[in-house]
Enzyme design. Structure first.
Site, PDB file in Angstrom:
ATOM      1  N   GLY A  25       1.097  -1.082  -0.109  1.00 54.56           N
ATOM      2  CA  GLY A  25      -0.034   0.200   0.088  1.00 54.56           C
ATOM      3  C   GLY A  25       0.852   0.807   0.201  1.00 54.56           C
ATOM      4  N   TYR A  26       0.993   2.106  -0.755  1.00 53.13           N
ATOM      5  CA  TYR A  26       1.232   3.188  -1.045  1.00 53.13           C
ATOM      6  C   TYR A  26       0.539   4.924  -0.466  1.00 53.13           C
ATOM      7  CZ  TYR A  26       0.560   2.800  -5.126  1.00 53.13           C
ATOM      8  OH  TYR A  26      -0.380   2.990  -6.887  1.00 53.13           O
ATOM      9  N   GLU A 104      -9.668  -0.365  -6.114  1.00 53.42           N
ATOM     10  CA  GLU A 104      -8.581  -0.701  -7.331  1.00 53.42           C
ATOM     11  C   GLU A 104      -8.771  -0.380  -8.796  1.00 53.42           C
ATOM     12  OE1 GLU A 104      -6.108   1.223  -5.533  1.00 53.42           O
ATOM     13  OE2 GLU A 104      -7.257   0.283  -3.488  1.00 53.42           O
TER      14      GLU A 104
END
Length: 230
Positions: A25-26, A104
């Site tokens: 996760g960014y 996403e």
């Protein structure tokens, strides 16, 4: 299928069940997961940088006014800090993938990368880590916005709002999450300097909002230009 093949097939299935799923996760996954996990590691991946180039019409914006969220772009010798989630149980892996495929869905690429925790080390803490990326290919990623002037980025972040909330809230949460990881990215930090101006904008009467908005954008541009010249 002969007996030996059947035995090998059973072994393969058992091996697959024992394999864990790692997810990197960014962006919002740093502070908001939505799925069960067994472990959470702070670290980084190599060869990418975080940029506000992905358009968001389903979470932080609309089709009429897209927001801007982060994606990754290839960048030799750079790293991107974030977190990796370890998911072991089969039911948890299925639930996580089902959630991520919806969450996403505007990101057109799935990559598997090495994840590191030690900046001075060369051994990956985990390999085959799943990461979702919004590529610059407009054919497969119609929501890609790409680079823009500082003024345009600022205006979009200040004004955009979607089902998941205001775009500026996403920026502020990202800044907070990165600071908690001990990561100070100039691109994110400079954008987030407009927090007070944006909050003042929210509380202002309608006839004063445009003036405050212009002031916030002008201050942001000045901060970013100052950083670029440094």
């Amino acid at each position: 299928m002969n007996r030996a093949a059947q035995i090998n097939r059973v072994k393969d299935l058992e091996k697959q069940k024992k394999m864990v799923l790692w997810v990197f996760g960014y962006g919002s996954l740093i502070w908001k997961t939505g799925f069960h996990y067994d472990d959470r590691l702070v670290g980084f991946i190599k060869g990418y940088r975080r940029v506000f180039y992905q358009g968001s019409t389903d979470h932080r914006g609309t089709l009429e006014y897209p927001g801007r969220t982060v994606t990754l772009e290839p960048a030799e010798r750079e790293i991107c800090w974030g977190v990796a989630y370890k998911i072991s149980k089969e039911e948890d892996k299925r639930a996580a993938i089902e959630l991520l495929e919806v969450r996403e869905k505007q990101y057109d690429q799935k990559k598997h990368v090495d994840f590191f925790t030690d900046p001075a080390g060369s051994t990956a803490a985990a390999s085959g880590v799943l990461v979702y990326i919004g590529s610059s290919n407009k054919m497969s990623n119609e929501n890609y916005l790409g680079p823009a002037s500082f003024e345009e980025i600022a205006k979009q972040i200040v004004r955009a709002e979607g089902p998941s909330g205001p775009n500026r809230e996403y920026l502020f949460q990202l800044e907070k999450a990165l600071l908690q990881l001990g990561c100070k990215e100039p691109h994110v930090m400079d954008l987030a300097k407009e927090r007070e101006a944006v909050l003042e904008l929210d509380l202002a009467p309608p006839n004063a909002r445009q003036t405050l908005l212009e002031l916030a954008v002008q201050t942001l541009i000045g901060n970013l230009l100052q950083h670029r010249a440094a």
